[in-house]
Design a protein around this motif. Structure first.
Motif, mmCIF file in Angstrom:
data_model
loop_
_atom_site.group_PDB
_atom_site.id
_atom_site.type_symbol
_atom_site.label_atom_id
_atom_site.label_comp_id
_atom_site.label_asym_id
_atom_site.label_seq_id
_atom_site.Cartn_x
_atom_site.Cartn_y
_atom_site.Cartn_z
ATOM 1 N N LEU A 75 37.554 45.944 26.301
ATOM 2 C CA LEU A 75 37.091 44.425 26.304
ATOM 3 C C LEU A 75 36.788 43.344 24.753
ATOM 4 O O LEU A 75 37.076 42.353 24.970
ATOM 5 N N ASN A 76 35.877 43.764 24.324
ATOM 6 C CA ASN A 76 36.177 42.819 22.896
ATOM 7 C C ASN A 76 37.447 42.540 22.307
ATOM 8 O O ASN A 76 37.125 41.579 20.438
ATOM 9 N N GLU A 77 38.701 43.574 21.996
ATOM 10 C CA GLU A 77 39.833 43.547 21.569
ATOM 11 C C GLU A 77 40.698 42.576 21.777
ATOM 12 O O GLU A 77 41.965 41.695 21.649
ATOM 13 N N ALA A 78 40.632 42.348 23.464
ATOM 14 C CA ALA A 78 41.956 41.661 24.164
ATOM 15 C C ALA A 78 41.791 40.500 24.236
ATOM 16 O O ALA A 78 40.727 39.754 24.202
ATOM 17 N N GLU A 79 42.713 40.236 24.264
ATOM 18 C CA GLU A 79 43.689 38.911 24.033
ATOM 19 C C GLU A 79 43.917 37.856 25.731
ATOM 20 O O GLU A 79 43.355 37.285 25.538
ATOM 21 N N LEU A 80 43.572 39.120 26.617
ATOM 22 C CA LEU A 80 43.550 38.751 28.559
ATOM 23 C C LEU A 80 42.923 39.517 28.910
ATOM 24 O O LEU A 80 42.417 40.671 28.728
ATOM 25 N N VAL A 81 42.268 38.754 30.113
ATOM 26 C CA VAL A 81 40.612 39.456 30.290
ATOM 27 C C VAL A 81 41.272 38.991 31.851
ATOM 28 O O VAL A 81 41.105 37.487 32.272
ATOM 29 N N VAL A 82 41.187 40.444 32.579
ATOM 30 C CA VAL A 82 40.832 39.859 34.171
ATOM 31 C C VAL A 82 40.039 40.080 34.816
ATOM 32 O O VAL A 82 39.557 41.842 34.811
ATOM 33 N N SER A 83 38.758 39.473 35.373
ATOM 34 C CA SER A 83 37.370 40.265 35.690
ATOM 35 C C SER A 83 36.845 40.080 37.392
ATOM 36 O O SER A 83 37.414 38.888 37.063
ATOM 37 N N ALA A 84 36.327 40.856 37.514
ATOM 38 C CA ALA A 84 36.032 40.172 39.065
ATOM 39 C C ALA A 84 34.487 40.137 39.349
ATOM 40 O O ALA A 84 33.938 40.487 38.935
ATOM 41 N N GLY A 85 33.886 39.867 40.419
ATOM 42 C CA GLY A 85 32.632 39.816 40.469
ATOM 43 C C GLY A 85 32.265 40.330 41.737
ATOM 44 O O GLY A 85 33.221 40.975 43.229
ATOM 45 N N ARG A 86 30.926 39.736 43.074
ATOM 46 C CA ARG A 86 30.823 40.556 44.090
ATOM 47 C C ARG A 86 31.448 39.913 45.084
ATOM 48 O O ARG A 86 31.833 40.229 46.433
ATOM 49 N N GLY A 87 32.873 38.504 44.427
ATOM 50 C CA GLY A 87 33.743 38.549 45.599
ATOM 51 C C GLY A 87 34.752 39.853 46.324
ATOM 52 O O GLY A 87 34.889 38.866 47.324
ATOM 53 N N LEU A 88 34.060 40.729 45.194
ATOM 54 C CA LEU A 88 35.403 41.507 46.156
ATOM 55 C C LEU A 88 34.774 42.415 47.036
ATOM 56 O O LEU A 88 35.457 43.626 47.530
ATOM 57 N N LYS A 89 33.511 42.253 47.411
ATOM 58 C CA LYS A 89 32.728 43.197 48.190
ATOM 59 C C LYS A 89 32.983 44.730 48.068
ATOM 60 O O LYS A 89 31.657 44.832 48.725
ATOM 61 N N GLY A 90 33.285 44.960 47.536
ATOM 62 C CA GLY A 90 33.466 46.745 46.960
ATOM 63 C C GLY A 90 33.486 47.193 45.984
ATOM 64 O O GLY A 90 35.091 46.859 45.492
ATOM 65 N N ARG A 101 27.262 41.166 36.614
ATOM 66 C CA ARG A 101 26.356 41.619 35.713
ATOM 67 C C ARG A 101 25.941 42.671 37.001
ATOM 68 O O ARG A 101 26.086 43.554 37.575
ATOM 69 N N PRO A 102 26.053 41.859 38.381
ATOM 70 C CA PRO A 102 25.454 42.538 40.191
ATOM 71 C C PRO A 102 26.580 43.913 40.116
ATOM 72 O O PRO A 102 26.068 44.472 40.724
ATOM 73 N N VAL A 103 27.963 43.462 39.432
ATOM 74 C CA VAL A 103 29.126 44.319 40.027
ATOM 75 C C VAL A 103 28.441 45.592 38.749
ATOM 76 O O VAL A 103 28.615 46.861 39.718
ATOM 77 N N ALA A 104 27.572 45.317 37.778
ATOM 78 C CA ALA A 104 27.555 46.034 36.907
ATOM 79 C C ALA A 104 26.769 46.975 37.653
ATOM 80 O O ALA A 104 26.372 47.662 37.505
#
Ligand SMILES: Cc1cc2nc3c(=O)[nH]c(=O)nc-3n(C[C@H](O)[C@H](O)[C@H](O)COP(=O)(O)OP(=O)(O)OC[C@H]3O[C@@H](n4cnc5c(N)ncnc54)[C@H](O)[C@@H]3O)c2cc1C
Length: 322
Positions: free
Chosen positions: A196-211, A233-236
């Motif tokens: 993650l800390n080396e990535a040039e592109l990041v796809v991130s998701a949150g609670r909107g994904l439901k599960g 954070r809540p997802v983690a």
């Protein structure tokens, strides 16, 4: 007199953020009319060490006796190289290990420190460096007045330019036995994907994904793009995703070239870790979601419709351009 850069490694490979830090060290050394030296440790291939000259290292010091090292050892190693080579500026990457090593080294050698620097020092009248403050909402210009100076550089602040130069590699002896800390085991973070800390592109998701069962499409989108995955954070916290993917004020701070946020509201604590991204794309059903204010591109829509369409579009684009 010289500038010393600490180059970190992962699985016996020098990390990408270290290339940027070495390049920064080279530019700084040129500015101060000094040499750029590098210090690293572990079982790293000789050719790889020598190729750090491509980024600006003149000499690379390696302590092969340090393998699974801890910060106490590394601080001693760096301080030893500083003392033996008349070093006056030491540069670290402002990543997880660099942050703590920079602070320890500064305390150990009595140096002033600027952590999270984003500019070359202005040496026209002192030694002044710009850094981001208040979670990237403002900038501060900080002067270091001590003879020895420590800088930790925020990753992805400089465009690296490579040359064909090679560095001289010097093996140094270091007694790795005397330490109050013993590393008993090293566990690699889960997953074989891009760090993650080396990535040039990041796809991130949150609670909107439901599960957690719905993360397949996020991983697929990341795979199509060659991106790392991240989460809110809540997802983690709920355990849908591993904690090392959590970005934000209390998680990892990243500055990729592209950050795609899916089903994340854009709370200030989340933005604190990602608002240094070069381009932000937000996908959210709620047009009032705060993240849209920080976005370069926004898609108001349901992730379960938009993400599969994006994957399809990237697949078609890649097939047409191969
Ligand atoms: C001291 C402190 C530190 C914190 N540190 C962090 C941190 O480091 N990182 C962090 O992330 N948070 C952090 N938080 C929590 C933060 O305040 C937010 O609660 C959190 O970021 C919200 O996560 P979320 O956006 O995933 O969830 P939510 O706030 O629940 O938002 C979900 C979003 O998904 C959208 N959505 C719903 N369904 C869909 C769909 N089908 N398609 C598309 N969009 C959809 C909703 O419109 C909403 O905007 C911290 C909080 C505190 C108090």
């Amino acid at each position: 007199m010289s500038v010393l850069v600490f180059a970190d490694s992962n699985n016996n490979k020098i990390t990408k953020s270290s290339f940027e830090t070495i390049f920064y060290g080279k530019k700084l050394a040129q500015q101060l009319q000094k040499d750029c030296l590098v210090v690293t440790y572990g079982n790293i291939d000789q050719q790889e060490l020598s190729s750090l000259g491509n980024f600006g290292a003149k000499k690379v010091f390696i302590a092969k006796s340090l393998v699974n090292s801890d910060n106490q050892h590394l601080t001693k190693l760096i301080s030893k190289v500083v003392a033996e080579n008349n070093v006056d500026v030491i540069v670290f990457s402002h990543d997880i290990s660099g942050k703590s090593l920079a602070a320890r080294t500064a305390a150990n050698i009595g140096a002033g420190i600027v952590s999270g620097a984003i500019s070359m020092p202005d040496t026209s009248n002192g030694f002044v460096i710009k850094k981001a403050v208040f979670s990237g909402k403002a900038f501060a210009e900080v002067e270091i007045t001590t003879p020895k100076k420590v800088i930790s550089l925020l990753p992805n602040s400089f465009q690296v330019e490579k040359t064909n130069d090679n560095a001289e590699v010097i093996e140094i002896s270091f007694d790795a036995t005397a330490s109050n800390v013993k590393v008993k085991e090293v566990k690699q973070k889960g997953g074989k994907g891009i760090l993650l800390n080396e990535a040039e592109l990041v796809v991130s998701a949150g609670r909107g994904l439901k599960g957690p069962e719905n993360w397949g499409m996020i991983e697929e989108l990341a795979k199509e793009l060659g991106a790392a995955t991240a989460c809110s954070r809540p997802v983690a916290d709920i355990g849908w995703r591993p904690h090392h993917e959590h970005v934000g004020q209390t998680g990892v701070a990243i500055r990729p070239n592209l950050y795609i946020a899916v089903g994340i509201s854009g709370a200030i604590q989340h933005l604190a870790g990602v608002n240094g991204s070069k381009v932000i794309v937000v996908i959210n059903t709620d047009k009032e979601a705060p993240f849209f204010k920080a976005a370069d591109y926004g898609i108001i829509g349901d992730a379960f419709e938009v993400v599969p369409k994006l994957i399809e579009a990237f697949k078609k684009f890649k097939a047409a351009n191969n």
